[in-house]
Design an enzyme around this catalytic site. Structure first.
Site, PDB file in Angstrom:
ATOM      1  N   CYS A 246      35.100  33.252  41.733  1.00 51.88           N
ATOM      2  CA  CYS A 246      35.162  34.713  41.720  1.00 51.88           C
ATOM      3  C   CYS A 246      34.551  35.335  42.971  1.00 51.88           C
ATOM      4  O   CYS A 246      35.124  36.274  43.560  1.00 51.88           O
ATOM      5  CB  CYS A 246      34.482  35.255  40.464  1.00 51.88           C
ATOM      6  SG  CYS A 246      32.833  34.573  40.172  1.00 51.88           S
ATOM      7  N   HIS A 359      30.935  42.078  40.395  1.00 53.42           N
ATOM      8  CA  HIS A 359      30.094  41.530  41.457  1.00 53.42           C
ATOM      9  C   HIS A 359      30.045  42.488  42.652  1.00 53.42           C
ATOM     10  O   HIS A 359      30.994  43.234  42.920  1.00 53.42           O
ATOM     11  CB  HIS A 359      30.657  40.202  41.972  1.00 53.42           C
ATOM     12  CG  HIS A 359      30.532  39.058  41.023  1.00 53.42           C
ATOM     13  ND1 HIS A 359      29.865  39.125  39.821  1.00 53.42           N
ATOM     14  CD2 HIS A 359      30.995  37.771  41.106  1.00 53.42           C
ATOM     15  CE1 HIS A 359      29.913  37.955  39.207  1.00 53.42           C
ATOM     16  NE2 HIS A 359      30.594  37.111  39.979  1.00 53.42           N
TER      17      HIS A 359
END
Length: 453
Positions: A246, A359
């Site tokens: 990711c 994130h």
């Protein structure tokens, strides 16, 4: 009680708070308060407001999907007219996330058939996101099979108004599957991925099991989608395609358009990673710890050995002998494989922060030749899957809340690196939804490309 509702009176919450509710929590903590009791009351009020206004029922989820579909259709119309949007004072392109699914649907329709799809790990956070995205993006389905562990077998899940029963994952699960979306951990992928491929399915794997395996493509469709154009799902020959980490996906969505213009010599990345990267249980525990900490209780530490709420810590992946953790080395190795370019120096520091699902990354870049701030903004504003939030006058830049539940990766804080002579260095700040583009969306986009080529 409704099993889909968040219940903070239970030992463990069943669902994490949505990101906008965590914002309410933060605002509550910022208010002047004469005592812990008042602060605790404020946090509870925010939580109960969430329970009342935004229950995680299937009805709400489908309504949310319908609204996004309408927005995507509006975006397609605007793109057809060459439209742009204004975000945070900076002109930005209209996101194009749904266009590939329309192409895939047209391709499947022209062929008169659609793939039979299986989701491995259907009951997990990414598995459920797979379902939302297949629905939202109108992915053509010949059939749908939901697979999970024996513990989850028999559970009912809803998709497009129809109830599906989760089946136990076995070696016999893939004889009638054309595309298998895996998100059940590396151990499951290593055991069942080759079995599915041998049975004739194209496996799109979200774990780290095959990312660095020679001969298995590691793909971000906007960057190196051509790597899989020779994979034909109708051939029943089987294949495995790896989804990158990711943090790698989110970084490279922002950096690759600049790398293509002026080759990156060195990249320094610091990540601020959300709970979602460690799964649904980590998100649940963050919410629970927040409640417990505000009540003055000892916090539950089932997922991480360190308190997560109101804290941050080095990423929980295994440490290596050289002092880097596994997550940091993934970014180094995967970037070189995706770019098919070894002549780049990369270093990373990966940190867990108490955010639910998006994130953030601070990225410093050194280029082989000068690249100005203006040219960087021009390149990024036209890059697929990227949106700019870069308003210095109003001090408005990407945040995890901006990125949560969004398809695009958001980029801002674009500025010259003043530690370098000349214009060969830039700094960026990037945010992306870990569950969507960092995992489920990227895999679904890979599946869409399989249908359209």
């Amino acid at each position: 009680p409704d099993p889909t509702r968040l219940d903070l009176t239970a030992t463990r919450p069943r669902r994490p708070l949505k990101s906008h509710t965590m914002k309410q929590v933060t605002q509550a903590l910022r208010r002047p308060s004469p005592s812990r009791v008042a602060t605790t009351h404020a946090i509870h009020s925010a939580i109960h407001q969430h329970q009342h206004q935004c229950r995680y029922t299937h009805t709400h989820r489908h309504r949310h999907i319908q609204q996004q579909q309408q927005q995507q259709q509006q975006g397609l119309s605007l793109r057809a007219r060459g439209g742009t949007l204004k975000r945070g004072g900076q002109t930005s392109r209209v996101p194009s996330s749904s266009s590939s699914s329309l192409v895939a649907a047209a391709a499947a329709g022209a062929a008169g058939e659609a793939p039979r799809v299986a989701i491995v790990g259907a009951t997990g956070a990414v598995g459920q996101e797979f379902l939302d995205l297949l629905d939202q993006r109108n992915f053509p389905l010949g059939s749908l099979k939901l697979l999970a562990s024996a513990r989850s077998a028999g559970k009912k899940m809803e998709f497009k108004g129809k109830s599906y029963e989760v089946e136990e994952l076995t070696e016999d699960s893939f004889g009638d599957v054309d595309i298998a979306l895996f998100s059940a951990g590396g151990g499951i992928s290593k055991k069942f991925g080759p079995v599915a491929a041998e049975a004739g399915a194209v496996v799109v794997d979200n774990s780290s099991a095959f990312r660095m395996t020679d001969g298995i493509p590691l793909v971000i469709p906007e960057i190196n989608g051509e790597e899989i154009d020779n994979v034909k799902w109708k051939s029943r020959e089987g294949a495995i395609i790896a989804n990158p980490n990711c943090s790698t996906i989110i970084a490279l969505m922002a950096v690759t358009p600049l790398h293509r213009e002026s080759t990156v010599k060195r990249m320094v990345v610091s990540t601020y990673q959300a709970a979602s990267g460690a799964g649904q249980a980590a998100m649940d525990e963050l919410v629970l710890q927040t409640k417990e900490a505000l009540e003055g209780k000892e916090v539950t530490k089932d997922i991480f050995p360190i308190q997560y709420a109101f804290n941050l810590f080095s990423h929980n992946s295994p440490m290596q002998d050289n002092g880097y953790n596994e997550e940091e080395l993934k970014m180094v190795k995967e970037t070189k494989k995706i770019w098919n370019f070894d002549d780049v120096s990369i270093t990373a520091t990966c940190i867990r922060v108490p955010i639910i699902r998006a994130h953030a990354e601070s990225i410093n870049l050194e280029f082989e030749k000068p690249l100005s701030e203006g040219k960087a903004r021009e390149l990024l504003s036209g890059a697929p899957g990227v949106s700019l939030i870069d308003n210095r006058e109003e001090n408005t830049f990407p945040t995890p809340l901006d990125a949560s539940f969004k398809d695009d990766v958001f980029v801002g804080r674009i500025r010259k690196d003043i530690s370098r002579v000349g214009n060969n260095g830039l700094d960026l700040f990037v945010c992306g939804d870990q569950i969507r583009k960092g995992a489920a969306l990227n895999a679904v986009q890979i599946a869409e490309r399989l249908l359209s080529h």
